[in-house]
Design a protein around this motif. Structure first.
Motif, PDB file in Angstrom:
ATOM      1  N   ASP A  69      -4.019   9.678  -4.154  1.00 13.57           N
ATOM      2  CA  ASP A  69      -3.434  10.904  -4.038  1.00 13.57           C
ATOM      3  C   ASP A  69      -1.928  10.460  -2.606  1.00 13.57           C
ATOM      4  N   LYS A  70      -2.395   9.774  -2.322  1.00 13.71           N
ATOM      5  CA  LYS A  70      -1.618   9.628  -0.895  1.00 13.71           C
ATOM      6  C   LYS A  70       0.058   8.979  -1.407  1.00 13.71           C
ATOM      7  N   GLU A  71      -0.514   7.322  -2.369  1.00  4.79           N
ATOM      8  CA  GLU A  71       0.164   6.918  -3.317  1.00  4.79           C
ATOM      9  C   GLU A  71       0.962   7.844  -4.179  1.00  4.79           C
ATOM     10  N   ALA A  98      -8.312   9.758  -2.557  1.00  2.89           N
ATOM     11  CA  ALA A  98      -7.147  10.174  -1.717  1.00  2.89           C
ATOM     12  C   ALA A  98      -5.883   8.360  -1.181  1.00  2.89           C
ATOM     13  N   ALA A  99      -6.567   7.286  -1.597  1.00  3.46           N
ATOM     14  CA  ALA A  99      -5.461   6.284  -2.009  1.00  3.46           C
ATOM     15  C   ALA A  99      -4.766   6.872  -2.956  1.00  3.46           C
ATOM     16  N   ALA A 115       3.210   9.846  -2.252  1.00  3.71           N
ATOM     17  CA  ALA A 115       4.267   8.847  -1.793  1.00  3.71           C
ATOM     18  C   ALA A 115       5.255   8.887  -2.984  1.00  3.71           C
TER      19      ALA A 115
END
Length: 393
Positions: A382-384, A379-380, A387
């Motif tokens: 994919d978020k990065e 999840a981290a 962004a």
């Protein structure tokens, strides 16, 4: 005396150091003469003593605030002295946690003073025969009947089952599929239709049972929170108490290391102290390393929760996974250092060897913790990635 230098780490306030010192003194005086021959009676006595000593004040809170660092320090200390004392303390907190965090003022005033004083023993009834770590798959039902709720189904591996006065029970009420359709209920032990279907024996004796609920009728006031909030309530309670399982494992590991150091210093082999063997020094070094690493992960998770983090699922999973797995390894090394005495029934290493194994299963098995950690990492990632893509466009 175990190493206490970790208390100087910035995770702790002065009140935590005072708590640790006071509990160490109390445990040395009040836990050495408990007869463990009859497990139920021993647990009842331990809950009474913990209540009289004021330690259960930390396990149940009417303002909904639980200091996780204090809970961890208490569990670590109790586990190092007496595994059953740690169990008794932990279950008072876990069993009443849903009431502390989500209960009405009436529910809190009725039950929490009794839990804190030791007058009522609490239990957390979540696991079922076909759903352990898969909480969303609960089959037990709760249906409305007039102004009441009626519960039907089974729970198993319920700690304090058979001796509890209060059960917090999770059941399917059907507001939505899976996790969205669960609710939590307060079930007093004397409620008609609730019975002990089976007492369960384990390698480290604890009060455990399979419970049957057959037409258990409860008033509307028995529900905790709102219908459909059961999964959120269960996860919130575990988010607080999962780090404390790591702390208990840490207590077991410190006891194993203390016993190993005593053995290595006092036992002679080939005309020299056992400690002079480089292999033994290697075991001791790895114990010290793993204990400090486990403590850092454990108290990081506790500090984050106390500092206001809404969820610490990743950090608590890391702490529980690493601390319980490494404690198992440390205790196994302690058995090896003790040789034949390490497998003698009732010895410190043998007792710890039996006690540690369950911690890698309950409140989320080790494999489940790996899934939580992996999903958080993805999840981290994919978020990065999202962004960076947004920035590039």
């Amino acid at each position: 005396m175990s190493d206490k230098s970790f208390l100087d780490w910035p995770f702790f306030d002065e009140r935590h150091r005072e708590l640790s010192e006071a509990l160490e003194h109390w445990a040395g005086r009040r836990l050495g003469n408990i007869d463990h021959a009859h497990t139920d009676a021993a647990c009842r006595e331990l809950v009474t003593r913990l209540g009289q000593g004021g330690w259960l004040e930390h396990a149940a809170s009417e303002d909904g605030k639980l200091d996780v660092r204090s809970l961890c320090l208490i569990r670590e200390t109790l586990a190092r002295h007496d595994g059953l004392a740690d169990f008794a303390f932990a279950m008072q907190g876990l069993g009443s946690g849903a009431i502390s965090l989500f209960g009405t003022s009436e529910q809190k005033s009725e039950w929490l003073p009794k839990v804190r004083s030791g007058a009522a023993i609490s239990a957390f009834a979540l696991t079922e025969p076909q759903s352990g770590s898969d909480v969303a798959n609960l089959a037990m039902t709760a249906r409305r009947d007039g102004g009441d709720w009626v519960l039907d189904g089974e729970k198993t591996w319920i700690s304090n089952g058979g001796i509890a006065d209060l059960y917090v029970v999770f059941a399917r009420t059907g507001e939505g599929p899976g996790a969205k359709g669960l609710s939590a209920f307060i079930v007093p032990a004397e409620t008609p239709g609730r019975r002990i279907a089976e007492r369960l024996e384990t390698i480290a004796p604890h009060p455990l049972a399979r419970l049957a609920f057959e037409g258990v009728r409860l008033p509307e006031s028995a529900i905790i929170g709102e219908p459909g909030q059961g999964f959120r309530i269960a996860m919130s309670v575990l988010d607080v108490f999962r780090s404390t399982v790591a702390a208990a494992a840490l207590g077991f590991a410190r006891r194993a290391m203390d016993a190993s150091l005593d053995r290595a210093a006092s036992r002679e082999l080939f005309g020299a102290p056992l400690f002079e063997m480089q292999m033994v020094q290697g075991h001791i070094a790895e114990m010290a390393l793993d204990i400090d690493a486990a403590a850092l992960l454990t108290y990081r998770a506790a500090w984050m929760k106390d500092s206001g983090a809404p969820r610490v699922s990743r950090e608590a999973a890391m702490a529980k996974l690493f601390s319980t797995d490494q404690a198992q390894k440390i205790i196994d090394a302690a058995v090896q250092i003790h040789g034949g005495d390490g497998v003698r029934s009732g010895s410190v290493p043998e007792t710890l060897y039996r006690e540690i194994r369950a911690l890698r299963i309950y409140e989320g098995a080790s494999d489940v913790q790996k899934i939580i950690i992996a999903r958080a990492a993805m999840a981290a990632h994919d978020k990065e990635a999202a962004a960076m893509a947004a920035h590039a466009s």
